[in-house]
Design a protein around this motif. Structure first.
Motif, PDB file in Angstrom:
ATOM      1  N   TRP A 271       0.853  -1.189   0.000  1.00  0.00           N
ATOM      2  CA  TRP A 271       0.000   0.000   0.000  1.00  0.00           C
ATOM      3  C   TRP A 271       0.889   1.238   0.000  1.00  0.00           C
ATOM      4  CZ3 TRP A 271      -4.718   1.582  -0.962  1.00  0.00           C
ATOM      5  CH2 TRP A 271      -5.145   2.820  -0.485  1.00  0.00           C
ATOM      6  N   PHE A 272       0.783   2.027  -1.054  1.00  0.00           N
ATOM      7  CA  PHE A 272       1.588   3.241  -1.160  1.00  0.00           C
ATOM      8  C   PHE A 272       0.895   4.240  -2.080  1.00  0.00           C
ATOM      9  CE2 PHE A 272       4.828   5.770  -3.398  1.00  0.00           C
ATOM     10  CZ  PHE A 272       5.372   6.442  -2.315  1.00  0.00           C
ATOM     11  N   ASN A 273       0.880   5.484  -1.642  1.00  0.00           N
ATOM     12  CA  ASN A 273       0.338   6.583  -2.454  1.00  0.00           C
ATOM     13  C   ASN A 273      -1.105   6.311  -2.881  1.00  0.00           C
ATOM     14  OD1 ASN A 273       0.618   9.136  -3.581  1.00  0.00           O
ATOM     15  ND2 ASN A 273       1.346   8.351  -5.560  1.00  0.00           N
ATOM     16  N   GLY A 274      -1.899   5.760  -1.909  1.00  0.00           N
ATOM     17  CA  GLY A 274      -3.327   5.607  -2.136  1.00  0.00           C
ATOM     18  C   GLY A 274      -3.745   4.408  -2.951  1.00  0.00           C
ATOM     19  N   GLN A 275      -2.830   3.491  -3.247  1.00  0.00           N
ATOM     20  CA  GLN A 275      -3.222   2.291  -3.983  1.00  0.00           C
ATOM     21  C   GLN A 275      -2.247   1.148  -3.706  1.00  0.00           C
ATOM     22  OE1 GLN A 275      -2.652   2.573  -8.352  1.00  0.00           O
ATOM     23  NE2 GLN A 275      -1.800   4.615  -7.971  1.00  0.00           N
ATOM     24  N   PHE A 276      -2.642  -0.045  -4.155  1.00  0.00           N
ATOM     25  CA  PHE A 276      -1.800  -1.224  -3.969  1.00  0.00           C
ATOM     26  C   PHE A 276      -0.908  -1.439  -5.187  1.00  0.00           C
ATOM     27  CE2 PHE A 276      -5.397  -2.309  -1.147  1.00  0.00           C
ATOM     28  CZ  PHE A 276      -4.678  -2.514   0.026  1.00  0.00           C
ATOM     29  N   HIS A 277       0.342  -1.827  -4.887  1.00  0.00           N
ATOM     30  CA  HIS A 277       1.308  -2.123  -5.941  1.00  0.00           C
ATOM     31  C   HIS A 277       1.866  -3.520  -5.695  1.00  0.00           C
ATOM     32  CE1 HIS A 277       1.364   2.179  -7.061  1.00  0.00           C
ATOM     33  NE2 HIS A 277       1.299   2.392  -5.748  1.00  0.00           N
ATOM     34  N   ARG A 278       1.969  -4.284  -6.752  1.00  0.00           N
ATOM     35  CA  ARG A 278       2.430  -5.665  -6.632  1.00  0.00           C
ATOM     36  C   ARG A 278       3.952  -5.739  -6.750  1.00  0.00           C
ATOM     37  NH1 ARG A 278      -0.275 -10.499  -7.376  1.00  0.00           N
ATOM     38  NH2 ARG A 278      -2.093  -9.302  -8.068  1.00  0.00           N
ATOM     39  N   VAL A 279       4.565  -6.478  -5.829  1.00  0.00           N
ATOM     40  CA  VAL A 279       5.975  -6.826  -5.920  1.00  0.00           C
ATOM     41  C   VAL A 279       6.040  -8.343  -6.017  1.00  0.00           C
ATOM     42  CG1 VAL A 279       8.230  -6.780  -4.789  1.00  0.00           C
ATOM     43  CG2 VAL A 279       6.711  -4.801  -4.611  1.00  0.00           C
ATOM     44  N   ALA A 280       6.592  -8.854  -7.106  1.00  0.00           N
ATOM     45  CA  ALA A 280       6.542 -10.301  -7.361  1.00  0.00           C
ATOM     46  C   ALA A 280       7.938 -10.871  -7.561  1.00  0.00           C
ATOM     47  CB  ALA A 280       5.685 -10.600  -8.585  1.00  0.00           C
ATOM     48  N   ASP A 281       8.081 -12.136  -7.189  1.00  0.00           N
ATOM     49  CA  ASP A 281       9.313 -12.879  -7.458  1.00  0.00           C
ATOM     50  C   ASP A 281       9.269 -13.300  -8.927  1.00  0.00           C
ATOM     51  OD1 ASP A 281      11.350 -14.699  -7.757  1.00  0.00           O
ATOM     52  OD2 ASP A 281      10.880 -15.858  -5.958  1.00  0.00           O
ATOM     53  N   PRO A 282      10.136 -12.713  -9.761  1.00  0.00           N
ATOM     54  CA  PRO A 282      10.054 -13.022 -11.204  1.00  0.00           C
ATOM     55  C   PRO A 282      10.443 -14.454 -11.540  1.00  0.00           C
ATOM     56  CG  PRO A 282      12.015 -11.706 -10.722  1.00  0.00           C
ATOM     57  CD  PRO A 282      11.203 -11.753  -9.453  1.00  0.00           C
TER      58      PRO A 282
ATOM     59  N   LYS B 295     -14.412   1.946   3.693  1.00  0.00           N
ATOM     60  CA  LYS B 295     -15.077   1.910   5.004  1.00  0.00           C
ATOM     61  C   LYS B 295     -16.134   0.813   5.077  1.00  0.00           C
ATOM     62  CE  LYS B 295     -17.029   5.103   8.401  1.00  0.00           C
ATOM     63  NZ  LYS B 295     -18.071   4.197   8.887  1.00  0.00           N
ATOM     64  N   GLU B 296     -16.837   0.562   3.974  1.00  0.00           N
ATOM     65  CA  GLU B 296     -17.919  -0.423   4.007  1.00  0.00           C
ATOM     66  C   GLU B 296     -17.390  -1.818   4.338  1.00  0.00           C
ATOM     67  OE1 GLU B 296     -21.413  -2.316   1.106  1.00  0.00           O
ATOM     68  OE2 GLU B 296     -20.118  -0.683   0.379  1.00  0.00           O
ATOM     69  N   PHE B 297     -16.267  -2.195   3.705  1.00  0.00           N
ATOM     70  CA  PHE B 297     -15.711  -3.522   3.968  1.00  0.00           C
ATOM     71  C   PHE B 297     -15.168  -3.614   5.398  1.00  0.00           C
ATOM     72  CE2 PHE B 297     -11.920  -6.495   3.354  1.00  0.00           C
ATOM     73  CZ  PHE B 297     -12.675  -7.645   3.544  1.00  0.00           C
ATOM     74  N   VAL B 298     -14.423  -2.621   5.845  1.00  0.00           N
ATOM     75  CA  VAL B 298     -13.833  -2.663   7.184  1.00  0.00           C
ATOM     76  C   VAL B 298     -14.920  -2.601   8.257  1.00  0.00           C
ATOM     77  CG1 VAL B 298     -12.284  -1.480   8.787  1.00  0.00           C
ATOM     78  CG2 VAL B 298     -11.644  -1.710   6.391  1.00  0.00           C
ATOM     79  N   ASP B 299     -15.986  -1.872   7.999  1.00  0.00           N
ATOM     80  CA  ASP B 299     -17.086  -1.821   8.968  1.00  0.00           C
ATOM     81  C   ASP B 299     -17.778  -3.163   9.121  1.00  0.00           C
ATOM     82  OD1 ASP B 299     -16.654   0.806   9.607  1.00  0.00           O
ATOM     83  OD2 ASP B 299     -18.297   1.609   8.385  1.00  0.00           O
ATOM     84  N   SER B 300     -17.616  -4.045   8.133  1.00  0.00           N
ATOM     85  CA  SER B 300     -18.236  -5.368   8.215  1.00  0.00           C
ATOM     86  C   SER B 300     -17.448  -6.308   9.117  1.00  0.00           C
ATOM     87  CB  SER B 300     -18.353  -5.986   6.819  1.00  0.00           C
ATOM     88  OG  SER B 300     -17.081  -6.456   6.346  1.00  0.00           O
ATOM     89  N   TRP B 301     -16.250  -5.905   9.528  1.00  0.00           N
ATOM     90  CA  TRP B 301     -15.410  -6.752  10.366  1.00  0.00           C
ATOM     91  C   TRP B 301     -15.911  -6.763  11.803  1.00  0.00           C
ATOM     92  CZ3 TRP B 301      -9.766  -4.857   8.953  1.00  0.00           C
ATOM     93  CH2 TRP B 301      -9.566  -5.026   7.576  1.00  0.00           C
TER      94      TRP B 301
ATOM     95  N   VAL C   6      -6.745   0.939  14.072  1.00  0.00           N
ATOM     96  CA  VAL C   6      -6.519  -0.009  12.978  1.00  0.00           C
ATOM     97  C   VAL C   6      -7.664   0.074  11.968  1.00  0.00           C
ATOM     98  CG1 VAL C   6      -6.459  -2.463  12.404  1.00  0.00           C
ATOM     99  CG2 VAL C   6      -5.021  -1.578  14.247  1.00  0.00           C
ATOM    100  N   ARG C   7      -8.877   0.104  12.458  1.00  0.00           N
ATOM    101  CA  ARG C   7     -10.038   0.196  11.554  1.00  0.00           C
ATOM    102  C   ARG C   7      -9.977   1.475  10.721  1.00  0.00           C
ATOM    103  NH1 ARG C   7     -14.553  -2.986  12.244  1.00  0.00           N
ATOM    104  NH2 ARG C   7     -14.615  -4.362  14.075  1.00  0.00           N
ATOM    105  N   ASN C   8      -9.658   2.585  11.374  1.00  0.00           N
ATOM    106  CA  ASN C   8      -9.600   3.860  10.676  1.00  0.00           C
ATOM    107  C   ASN C   8      -8.523   3.845   9.585  1.00  0.00           C
ATOM    108  OD1 ASN C   8     -10.314   6.785  10.470  1.00  0.00           O
ATOM    109  ND2 ASN C   8      -8.182   7.033  11.112  1.00  0.00           N
ATOM    110  N   GLU C   9      -7.359   3.271   9.922  1.00  0.00           N
ATOM    111  CA  GLU C   9      -6.261   3.225   8.961  1.00  0.00           C
ATOM    112  C   GLU C   9      -6.593   2.321   7.778  1.00  0.00           C
ATOM    113  OE1 GLU C   9      -1.512   2.023   9.072  1.00  0.00           O
ATOM    114  OE2 GLU C   9      -2.502   2.710  10.909  1.00  0.00           O
ATOM    115  N   LEU C  10      -7.154   1.151   8.063  1.00  0.00           N
ATOM    116  CA  LEU C  10      -7.414   0.192   6.985  1.00  0.00           C
ATOM    117  C   LEU C  10      -8.646   0.555   6.162  1.00  0.00           C
ATOM    118  CD1 LEU C  10      -6.413  -3.194   8.639  1.00  0.00           C
ATOM    119  CD2 LEU C  10      -5.083  -1.707   7.146  1.00  0.00           C
ATOM    120  N   SER C  11      -9.475   1.446   6.685  1.00  0.00           N
ATOM    121  CA  SER C  11     -10.607   1.937   5.890  1.00  0.00           C
ATOM    122  C   SER C  11     -10.110   2.692   4.658  1.00  0.00           C
ATOM    123  CB  SER C  11     -11.500   2.856   6.736  1.00  0.00           C
ATOM    124  OG  SER C  11     -12.180   2.121   7.723  1.00  0.00           O
ATOM    125  N   GLU C  12      -8.939   3.324   4.787  1.00  0.00           N
ATOM    126  CA  GLU C  12      -8.340   4.005   3.634  1.00  0.00           C
ATOM    127  C   GLU C  12      -7.848   2.980   2.612  1.00  0.00           C
ATOM    128  OE1 GLU C  12      -5.379   6.874   4.619  1.00  0.00           O
ATOM    129  OE2 GLU C  12      -6.447   7.614   6.376  1.00  0.00           O
TER     130      GLU C  12
END
Length: 523
Positions: free
Chosen positions: A177-188, A450-456, A440-446
């Motif tokens: 998670w960086f700069n508002g989105q997910f980036h994949r790092v893979a073992d080539p 929020k809808e998914f994290v609120d379901s936890w 933790v909930r507040n951070e992971l809501s980003e």
């Protein structure tokens, strides 16, 4: 047959808390509680409904017939109490006494059994594994903290049966998670297309990704002995010397190796960085189908009948003429050891037990690495079904890494449910659990919305003040297990702070004892 934890109604005569006075006995007046349960062999259980309220049973090692209240708890091994768990009285004398049934103590016991030596394994808690345990709660499997098993650990490959553990693999890489989105790092080498796609993402430069491949190759071909004896520095300095950019270190290496060593500052020895990097290059991150606690349970299953005593706290050593000849138990009893005592507990507890016999080392005296692990459940599926580790590459917030265990191993959650595991570095003392959960909930809501994290729904929070010993330089990762005549010590504070280090230290302690007593079997 499921394992039942028996809260005895009436006086308890569990050997862990029964004292002796001449030929008489005094029973414990301590009331049983949910946190202090005693295990019995319940193979003579007659009830067709083992989870029913107050069934009658015949205790296998007792003539006494008692009424008990049963509560399902974390399984010990294959849904039954192993024959190695004793409900008998302590022996007056045995060959070797092993103190502590964590990975190191279990490994030592396994090697003693292989050599045909009599021994008893004494564990202060109500189960085996030490820090490597799994709890069952509301149908979910909750490992006590973020723990993974790397299949290329060399000692583990020799000691464990991977097929029986039914290991399930993580994706060889991570989502960052960086700069508002997910980036994949893979073992080539395992995900070639994904690896190519990750070359240009902001989690480091193209040069950084190429450097990972070079470091990976060098570690893979280097011998373990050479790695653990090589000149050392901190992981942070090692990465800088290799030429990695600050962006790559902050966005990937800090959360990734910070999660492995509970050290986001990367002050752990570079020797362990190289050792783990080697094992990751040659193996996979995995979890057993029945939880990380399946590893110590498998070791336990290999021990002889009635060799393990639970709820059996050792408070001191028995010494005579400079020779350690036994142990003292909390209930006042003593057990003699013909050949020696192997202490296999955490560093601080080992220091308390052995006092000045244990040399002061940084892995014992320094503040240990700590962590907090929070578990949540959800009826909703996560944003990905991949068995992938998710890292916080922002250097902000309190979450270091998280994942969905039920993506890796579906049996970690009931059908249709999702298990969420979130790891923090440090114990966050002074912050109540409810406030920690809210943060933790507040951070992971980003991250997830929020809808998914609120379901936890929160399941449990584990605060683990001693997750690993501090292993920052200077280190001596292969310390002599022999402390004095008849006294040996093992544990991850004597080797590397990995599953493999604990297993190695248990074997090495037994080998030292065998050499001293000239008991080793001929090849």
């Amino acid at each position: 047959m499921p394992l039942l934890a028996a809260a005895v109604v009436g006086p308890c005569r569990c050997p862990s808390i029964v004292g002796t006075a001449g030929k008489g006995r005094r029973s414990c007046s301590k009331s049983p509680s949910a946190n202090d349960l005693h295990f019995y062999d319940v193979r003579n259980f007659r009830s067709k409904d083992p989870i029913g309220l107050k069934p009658k049973l015949n205790l296998a090692s007792r003539r006494l017939r008692r009424e008990i209240v049963v509560t399902p708890v974390a399984k010990i091994s294959e849904e039954k109490v192993p024959a190695s768990v004793s409900s008998l009285e302590y022996p007056e004398e045995t060959g070797v006494i092993v103190v502590g049934a964590g990975l190191a103590g279990l490994a030592a016991a396994k090697h003693l059994a292989k050599e045909g030596l009599s021994f008893v394994l004494l564990e202060a808690s109500n189960g085996v594994g030490g820090r490597v345990r799994t709890d069952e709660f509301e149908g979910f499997l909750l490992d006590r903290g973020f723990q993974i098993h790397i299949t290329a650990y060399p000692e583990a490959q020799r000691v464990l049966d991977y097929d029986r553990l039914d290991l399930k693999r993580f994706y060889a890489g991570a989502m960052v998670w960086f700069n508002g989105q997910f980036h994949r790092v893979a073992d080539p080498f395992r995900h070639f297309t994904d690896g190519l796609g990750s070359l240009t993402n902001p989690i480091g430069s193209v040069l950084d990704k190429l450097l990972v491949g070079i470091v990976r190759f060098r570690a893979a071909v280097k011998g373990v002995d050479d790695i653990l004896a090589t000149e050392e520095t901190t992981i942070e300095e090692r990465l800088s010397n290799e030429g990695f950019s600050e962006a790559m270190v902050d966005r990937f290496f800090r959360p990734f190796f910070g999660g492995i060593f509970f050290d986001r500052e990367l002050q752990t020895t570079s020797r362990l960085f190289e050792f783990v990097f080697k094992c990751l290059a040659l193996g996979s991150n995995t979890l057993p189908t029945t939880g990380i606690g399946a590893i110590p349970k498998q070791l336990l299953a290999s021990l002889p009948p009635r060799s393990l005593f639970l709820n059996s706290k050792v408070t001191g050593l028995v010494e005579g003429s400079g020779v350690i000849s036994g142990v003292k138990l909390e209930n006042g009893e003593q057990i003699k050891a013909k050949y020696g005592v192997i202490v296999a507990v955490e560093g601080p507890e080992a220091a308390r037990l052995m006092k000045d016999k244990l040399p002061e080392t940084p892995s014992v005296t320094k503040t240990p690495r700590s962590t907090v692990c929070l578990y949540f459940k959800s009826d909703k599926a996560p944003f990905t079904s991949e068995p992938v580790l998710i890292l916080n590459g922002t250097n902000k917030g309190i979450v270091n890494n998280m994942f969905f265990p039920s993506n890796v191993v579906p049996s970690y959650a009931p059908p249709g449910k999702t298990l969420v595991s979130v790891s923090l570095i440090g114990t966050h003392e002074g912050t109540p659990d409810v406030d920690l959960e809210a943060s933790v909930r507040n951070e992971l809501s980003e991250w997830f919305g929020k809808e998914f994290v609120d379901s936890w729904k929160h399941l449990r929070t584990y605060r683990i003040p001693f997750a690993q010993p501090d292993q920052s330089p200077p280190t001596e990762l292969r310390k002599n297990p022999r402390l004095s005549d008849g006294l040996y010590v093992c544990g991850d504070h004597r080797n590397s702070s990995t599953f493999d280090g604990a297993l190695v230290s248990g074997r090495v302690a037994v080998q030292a004892l065998l050499r001293d007593r000239e008991l080793a079997k001929s090849p």
